[in-house]
Motif scaffolding. Structure first.
Motif: not given
Length: 392
Positions: A46-57
């Motif tokens: 996942l290129r660009g640094a995926m925001d994990g705190l947005d996907l799994v909050q």
């Protein structure tokens, strides 16, 4: 001929060249490899640094709402509850059946050892090479091919003209170019805007390029982009159903500095499409022997910024899918979001190494000896058969 005239005569060439210079691929290569046995392994970068705190909050963390007043959700405002503490972004609702079937898990607060300047280039290099040596130019997935027991057939095929670093190395790779065109993601367009903002001629050419027909069908064509992702994942799944056992490809669009809600929704849609399509194209029997690991170069800041987005961070999220995983869990050691719990008082504190997840899945799927995993595939990594990522 002036520089301006030259650029305006070849807008498509300008955009392609600019993206190459920025090391942000427009076309997403799919790389596949043969291996013994029936188990399959797919990596998605996942290129660009995926925001994990947005996907799994982590809506159950008392500090979350204050850090994310605009981006944060609760089950009352649309978040899909997972376990009473974490919830799934509704943009990923297509993945909920996998969660309910025990074919999807998430691992929070993981990262590579990279801690320097939060550069996409360096972060992705470390993610794909699997080590701390910047001079290393072979990928951990290529090195894994040589460590798989009874791996007589180490042939790989790259379904694109260029090979990604993760599967680059001494093991043989065949290349095949697809005719599919993938659109530029919004973060890639924004990067080009920033890159050429200081050069009047290039900036003007960029604006002209975005006004051409390319704007409608290639730059901003969400339907076309979605179809391209589905075609790519379907192709990978079909070949994994036959002789290939290892695949890797990338999904762009995760650099969400500005206007994150809309951009993140599109990127999550791409990821959901890829995983669901992989399952459908593999079929139930092969899917039951498959692990899909989606990883990103680093996470994003715990606090949302003033432009409705988030900036480069550290601790991130890994996604596990497939019929061969211990699913239906949010794994990892949660560090908390209080000021004194954040890294540098800004980032999610990493409590796990993303390379250990990859090592555990390689061990699960192909029985690679732990000594080879820590000595050849991921030099210097600490890993043994008691890894928490193998339990379930």
């Amino acid at each position: 001929m002036t520089l301006q005239q030259s650029l305006l005569l070849s807008r498509r060439g300008f955009l392609a060249g600019a993206c190459c210079a920025a090391a942000a691929p427009i076309l997403t290569p799919v790389t596949l490899a043969a291996a013994p046995g029936d188990n399959r392994f797919v990596t998605i970068v996942l290129r660009g640094a995926m925001d994990g705190l947005d996907l799994v909050q982590p809506y159950g963390d008392p500090a979350f709402a204050a850090l994310r007043p605009k981006l944060g959700l609760t089950p009352q405002t649309g978040l899909l509850d997972l376990d009473g503490f974490f919830g799934l972004n509704p943009a990923a609702s297509a993945l909920m059946p996998l969660w309910q079937a025990g074919e999807l898990s998430f691992i929070h607060a993981v990262s590579t050892p990279y801690r320097d300047q939060r550069s996409h280039f360096d972060g992705q290099d470390m993610l794909e090479t699997g080590g701390g040596d910047k001079a290393e130019r072979t990928g951990w997935l290529n090195r894994a091919l040589a460590a798989i027991p009874r791996s007589d057939a180490r042939k790989a095929i790259d379904i694109n003209a260029a090979r990604e670093l993760i599967l680059s190395g001494p093991n043989d790779v065949d290349s095949w170019s697809t005719q599919s065109n993938f659109t530029l993601a919004e973060d890639e367009i924004a990067f080009l805007d920033r890159l050429y903002a200081g050069d009047e001629a290039f900036a003007r050419a960029m604006e002209e390029a975005k006004k051409t027909d390319m704007s409608a069908d290639a730059l901003y064509g969400d339907a076309k982009r979605g179809a391209g992702i589905a075609e790519m994942a379907g192709l990978a799944g079909g070949m994994l159903r036959e002789e290939y056992r290892i695949a890797s490809f990338s999904i762009n669009g995760w650099d969400t500095h500005v206007g994150q809600k809309a951009q993140f929704r599109k990127a999550v849609g791409d990821l959901s499409t890829a995983i669901v399509t992989l399952k459908a194209s593999l079929g139930d029997e092969a899917w039951g022997k498959t692990v899909v690991l989606a990883i990103t170069e680093f996470g994003r800041t715990a606090r949302e910024n003033g432009t409705g987005g988030t900036d480069h961070g550290t601790g991130g999220l890994a996604v596990l899918a497939g019929g061969a995983i211990p699913g239906g869990k949010v794994l990892g050691q949660w560090p908390g979001l209080g000021d004194d719990q954040l890294l540098d008082r800004r980032d999610l504190m990493p409590t796990g190494d993303v390379r250990e997840i990859a090592a555990a899945m390689l061990y699960r799927q192909f029985g690679i000896d732990p000594d080879n995993l820590t000595g050849k595939v991921f030099p210097g990594l600490s890993f043994d058969k008691s890894s928490a990522y193998l339990k379930g």
